[in-house]
Design a protein around this motif. Structure first.
Motif, PDB file in Angstrom:
ATOM      1  N   PHE A  26      12.083   3.564  13.861  1.00 12.13           N
ATOM      2  CA  PHE A  26      10.647   3.326  13.618  1.00 12.13           C
ATOM      3  C   PHE A  26      11.171   2.400  11.825  1.00 12.13           C
ATOM      4  O   PHE A  26      11.417   3.289  11.284  1.00 12.13           O
ATOM      5  N   PRO A  27       9.799   1.951  11.978  1.00 16.81           N
ATOM      6  CA  PRO A  27       9.879   1.757  10.192  1.00 16.81           C
ATOM      7  C   PRO A  27       9.564   2.159   9.441  1.00 16.81           C
ATOM      8  O   PRO A  27       8.329   3.632   9.815  1.00 16.81           O
ATOM      9  N   ALA A  28       9.277   2.828   7.486  1.00 13.38           N
ATOM     10  CA  ALA A  28       9.334   3.590   6.898  1.00 13.38           C
ATOM     11  C   ALA A  28       7.481   3.280   6.769  1.00 13.38           C
ATOM     12  O   ALA A  28       7.424   1.599   6.645  1.00 13.38           O
ATOM     13  N   ARG A  29       6.884   3.974   7.227  1.00 17.36           N
ATOM     14  CA  ARG A  29       5.141   3.443   6.760  1.00 17.36           C
ATOM     15  C   ARG A  29       4.685   4.462   5.074  1.00 17.36           C
ATOM     16  O   ARG A  29       5.071   4.921   5.125  1.00 17.36           O
ATOM     17  N   TYR A  30       4.370   3.772   4.097  1.00 19.55           N
ATOM     18  CA  TYR A  30       4.236   4.244   2.755  1.00 19.55           C
ATOM     19  C   TYR A  30       2.351   4.501   2.757  1.00 19.55           C
ATOM     20  O   TYR A  30       2.123   4.754   1.600  1.00 19.55           O
ATOM     21  N   ASN A  31       1.831   3.673   3.426  1.00 20.15           N
ATOM     22  CA  ASN A  31       0.247   3.740   3.467  1.00 20.15           C
ATOM     23  C   ASN A  31      -0.343   3.712   4.406  1.00 20.15           C
ATOM     24  O   ASN A  31      -0.551   2.928   5.332  1.00 20.15           O
ATOM     25  N   ILE A  32      -0.067   5.056   5.658  1.00 22.41           N
ATOM     26  CA  ILE A  32      -1.199   5.159   7.066  1.00 22.41           C
ATOM     27  C   ILE A  32      -2.034   5.532   6.816  1.00 22.41           C
ATOM     28  O   ILE A  32      -2.927   6.931   5.965  1.00 22.41           O
ATOM     29  N   ALA A  33      -3.337   4.748   7.649  1.00 25.54           N
ATOM     30  CA  ALA A  33      -4.702   4.817   6.831  1.00 25.54           C
ATOM     31  C   ALA A  33      -5.227   5.171   8.066  1.00 25.54           C
ATOM     32  O   ALA A  33      -4.830   5.023   9.486  1.00 25.54           O
ATOM     33  N   PRO A  34      -7.018   5.413   8.254  1.00 23.16           N
ATOM     34  CA  PRO A  34      -7.788   6.223   9.503  1.00 23.16           C
ATOM     35  C   PRO A  34      -7.773   4.645  10.274  1.00 23.16           C
ATOM     36  O   PRO A  34      -7.572   3.865  10.212  1.00 23.16           O
ATOM     37  N   THR A  35      -8.115   5.871  11.792  1.00 23.42           N
ATOM     38  CA  THR A  35      -7.685   4.368  13.394  1.00 23.42           C
ATOM     39  C   THR A  35      -6.065   3.626  12.908  1.00 23.42           C
ATOM     40  O   THR A  35      -6.519   3.739  14.132  1.00 23.42           O
ATOM     41  N   GLN A  36      -5.794   3.724  12.130  1.00 28.11           N
ATOM     42  CA  GLN A  36      -4.112   3.115  12.565  1.00 28.11           C
ATOM     43  C   GLN A  36      -3.485   4.543  13.893  1.00 28.11           C
ATOM     44  O   GLN A  36      -3.775   5.686  13.654  1.00 28.11           O
ATOM     45  N   PRO A  37      -2.252   3.936  14.002  1.00 32.06           N
ATOM     46  CA  PRO A  37      -1.643   5.246  15.244  1.00 32.06           C
ATOM     47  C   PRO A  37      -0.630   6.024  14.266  1.00 32.06           C
ATOM     48  O   PRO A  37      -0.347   5.742  13.281  1.00 32.06           O
ATOM     49  N   ASN A 219      -5.327   1.563  -2.467  1.00 34.68           N
ATOM     50  CA  ASN A 219      -6.591   1.222  -2.234  1.00 34.68           C
ATOM     51  C   ASN A 219      -6.777   0.863  -0.684  1.00 34.68           C
ATOM     52  O   ASN A 219      -8.067   0.461  -0.018  1.00 34.68           O
ATOM     53  N   LYS A 220      -6.380  -0.514  -1.280  1.00 36.50           N
ATOM     54  CA  LYS A 220      -6.585  -1.143  -0.024  1.00 36.50           C
ATOM     55  C   LYS A 220      -4.902  -0.967   1.388  1.00 36.50           C
ATOM     56  O   LYS A 220      -3.817  -1.285   0.500  1.00 36.50           O
ATOM     57  N   VAL A 221      -5.656  -1.276   2.739  1.00 33.21           N
ATOM     58  CA  VAL A 221      -4.467  -0.971   3.434  1.00 33.21           C
ATOM     59  C   VAL A 221      -4.169  -2.121   3.840  1.00 33.21           C
ATOM     60  O   VAL A 221      -2.381  -1.822   4.471  1.00 33.21           O
ATOM     61  N   ALA A 222      -3.612  -3.238   3.414  1.00 31.31           N
ATOM     62  CA  ALA A 222      -2.828  -4.211   3.199  1.00 31.31           C
ATOM     63  C   ALA A 222      -1.558  -4.182   2.381  1.00 31.31           C
ATOM     64  O   ALA A 222      -1.249  -4.682   2.851  1.00 31.31           O
ATOM     65  N   ASN A 223      -2.117  -3.102   1.773  1.00 32.24           N
ATOM     66  CA  ASN A 223      -0.129  -2.829   0.968  1.00 32.24           C
ATOM     67  C   ASN A 223       0.071  -2.125   1.089  1.00 32.24           C
ATOM     68  O   ASN A 223      -0.379  -1.013   1.627  1.00 32.24           O
ATOM     69  N   MET A 224       1.390  -2.075   1.561  1.00 35.10           N
ATOM     70  CA  MET A 224       2.107  -1.169   2.546  1.00 35.10           C
ATOM     71  C   MET A 224       3.529  -1.369   1.881  1.00 35.10           C
ATOM     72  O   MET A 224       4.553  -0.468   2.663  1.00 35.10           O
ATOM     73  N   GLY A 225       3.500  -1.611   0.539  1.00 37.24           N
ATOM     74  CA  GLY A 225       5.049  -1.245   0.388  1.00 37.24           C
ATOM     75  C   GLY A 225       5.639   0.035  -0.542  1.00 37.24           C
ATOM     76  O   GLY A 225       4.864   0.683  -0.643  1.00 37.24           O
ATOM     77  N   PRO A 226       7.255   0.027  -0.217  1.00 33.78           N
ATOM     78  CA  PRO A 226       7.026   1.374  -1.566  1.00 33.78           C
ATOM     79  C   PRO A 226       6.928   1.386  -3.375  1.00 33.78           C
ATOM     80  O   PRO A 226       7.088   1.988  -3.308  1.00 33.78           O
ATOM     81  N   ASP A 227       6.358   0.101  -3.765  1.00 34.66           N
ATOM     82  CA  ASP A 227       6.595  -0.033  -5.093  1.00 34.66           C
ATOM     83  C   ASP A 227       4.476   1.107  -4.627  1.00 34.66           C
ATOM     84  O   ASP A 227       4.100   1.150  -6.429  1.00 34.66           O
ATOM     85  N   LEU A 228       3.884   1.437  -4.163  1.00 38.14           N
ATOM     86  CA  LEU A 228       3.163   2.094  -3.951  1.00 38.14           C
ATOM     87  C   LEU A 228       3.386   3.504  -4.622  1.00 38.14           C
ATOM     88  O   LEU A 228       2.467   4.142  -5.270  1.00 38.14           O
ATOM     89  N   GLN A 229       4.506   4.073  -4.552  1.00 40.28           N
ATOM     90  CA  GLN A 229       4.534   4.614  -5.040  1.00 40.28           C
ATOM     91  C   GLN A 229       5.396   5.137  -6.512  1.00 40.28           C
ATOM     92  O   GLN A 229       5.852   6.447  -6.206  1.00 40.28           O
ATOM     93  N   GLN A 230       5.673   4.175  -6.249  1.00 41.01           N
ATOM     94  CA  GLN A 230       6.000   3.868  -7.931  1.00 41.01           C
ATOM     95  C   GLN A 230       4.923   4.800  -8.925  1.00 41.01           C
ATOM     96  O   GLN A 230       3.812   4.093  -9.341  1.00 41.01           O
ATOM     97  N   PRO A 231       6.061   5.455 -10.193  1.00 39.06           N
ATOM     98  CA  PRO A 231       4.483   5.991 -11.784  1.00 39.06           C
ATOM     99  C   PRO A 231       3.769   5.448 -12.270  1.00 39.06           C
ATOM    100  O   PRO A 231       4.285   3.942 -12.361  1.00 39.06           O
ATOM    101  N   VAL A 232       2.728   5.613 -13.022  1.00 38.16           N
ATOM    102  CA  VAL A 232       2.116   5.371 -13.610  1.00 38.16           C
ATOM    103  C   VAL A 232       1.949   6.190 -14.812  1.00 38.16           C
ATOM    104  O   VAL A 232       2.332   6.892 -15.324  1.00 38.16           O
ATOM    105  N   VAL A 233       1.347   5.194 -16.243  1.00 39.26           N
ATOM    106  CA  VAL A 233       1.133   6.125 -17.724  1.00 39.26           C
ATOM    107  C   VAL A 233       0.075   6.506 -16.921  1.00 39.26           C
ATOM    108  O   VAL A 233      -0.652   5.387 -17.138  1.00 39.26           O
TER     109      VAL A 233
END
Length: 254
Positions: A26-37, A219-233
């Motif tokens: 199965f593919p990597a999932r970076y943003n699993i949200a409510p109502t999704q499988p 915040n946005k379910v449409a954003n699903m890439g690994p960049d979601l986990q990139q640290p910020v200052v």
């Protein structure tokens, strides 16, 4: 808590972590949200003769538990979380606690630190992951809801517990983590009554997770890439724990 999580580990790693459970790729999932499988692990229906593997199965359920007695899910709140302290006695979770305890694989979860309005600070998202990496197993509950036409939907929720001191500066709740040595006892609903697994529903040790500040893209379910986990200052480091609103099983992430 918990309102978003990720599962990016390979199927091979998950098979090893859950003692040989059969899994498709199965593919990597970076943003699993409510109502999704979501992928969950349940007790099997009986170990094959001669097998030395654990008796477990992997299935997909909808994230958001619907009790079997609900007539119309549209008139019922979305229960993505269940408070471990009250799940045994609460009508929505009582049957699942007794008969359908599950494990929910994850490689981490997202949470928001929400400062008081008086502080003038902006909310900050955090990617919370095991300090040593790898997979964790959230404690969960499962229910199968049947409609009037006979169709069925498997649904699930994540059990939460008061946050440990390592997480309490971000939020006052966190998922219950089940250790591999306790998988069998947690999943065994035939001989282990809910009161006999209460000791498993406690906060994980304080240094188990690390919190990485990330952008609000999660915040946005449409954003699903690994960049979601990139640290910020962040402008300011976390302060002492603040009193947060209670987790009532609803959508507490946003």
């Amino acid at each position: 808590m918990c309102g978003r999580f990720a599962l990016t580990s390979s199927s091979a790693n998950l098979r090893e972590f859950f003692s040989g459970v059969d899994l498709d790729e199965f593919p990597a999932r970076y943003n699993i949200a409510p109502t999704q499988p979501i992928l969950v692990i349940i007790a099997g229906e009986g170990r094959q003769q001669g097998s030395n593997l654990a008796d477990r199965r992997a299935v997909l359920v909808r994230w958001g538990l619907t009790p079997a007695w609900v007539k119309d899910p549209r008139d019922f709140p979305l229960l993505i979380n269940a408070r471990s302290e009250t799940a045994i006695g609460k009508a929505s979770f009582r049957a699942a606690m007794r008969h359908r305890r599950i494990l929910i694989p994850a490689t981490g979860f997202y949470e928001w630190h929400r400062p008081s309005k008086e502080s003038g600070e902006r909310p900050q998202a955090y990617w919370i992951r095991p300090r040593k990496g790898g997979v964790v197993a959230f404690a969960g509950l499962m229910e199968t809801w049947s409609s009037a036409d006979g169709s069925e939907v498997d649904t699930g929720a994540i059990l939460t517990t008061p946050a440990n001191s390592g997480m309490s500066a971000i939020h006052d709740r966190m998922p219950v983590i089940i250790k591999p040595e306790d998988f069998s006892r947690w999943l065994d609903c035939k001989t282990q009554e809910p009161r006999e697994v209460v000791d498993l529903m406690r906060p994980v040790q304080d240094d188990f997770f690390e919190a990485v500040p990330v952008s609000d893209k999660v915040n946005k379910v449409a954003n699903m890439g690994p960049d979601l986990q990139q640290p910020v200052v962040v402008e300011k480091p976390l302060k002492a724990p603040e009193k947060q609103r209670p987790d009532d099983g609803q959508l507490s992430f946003f």
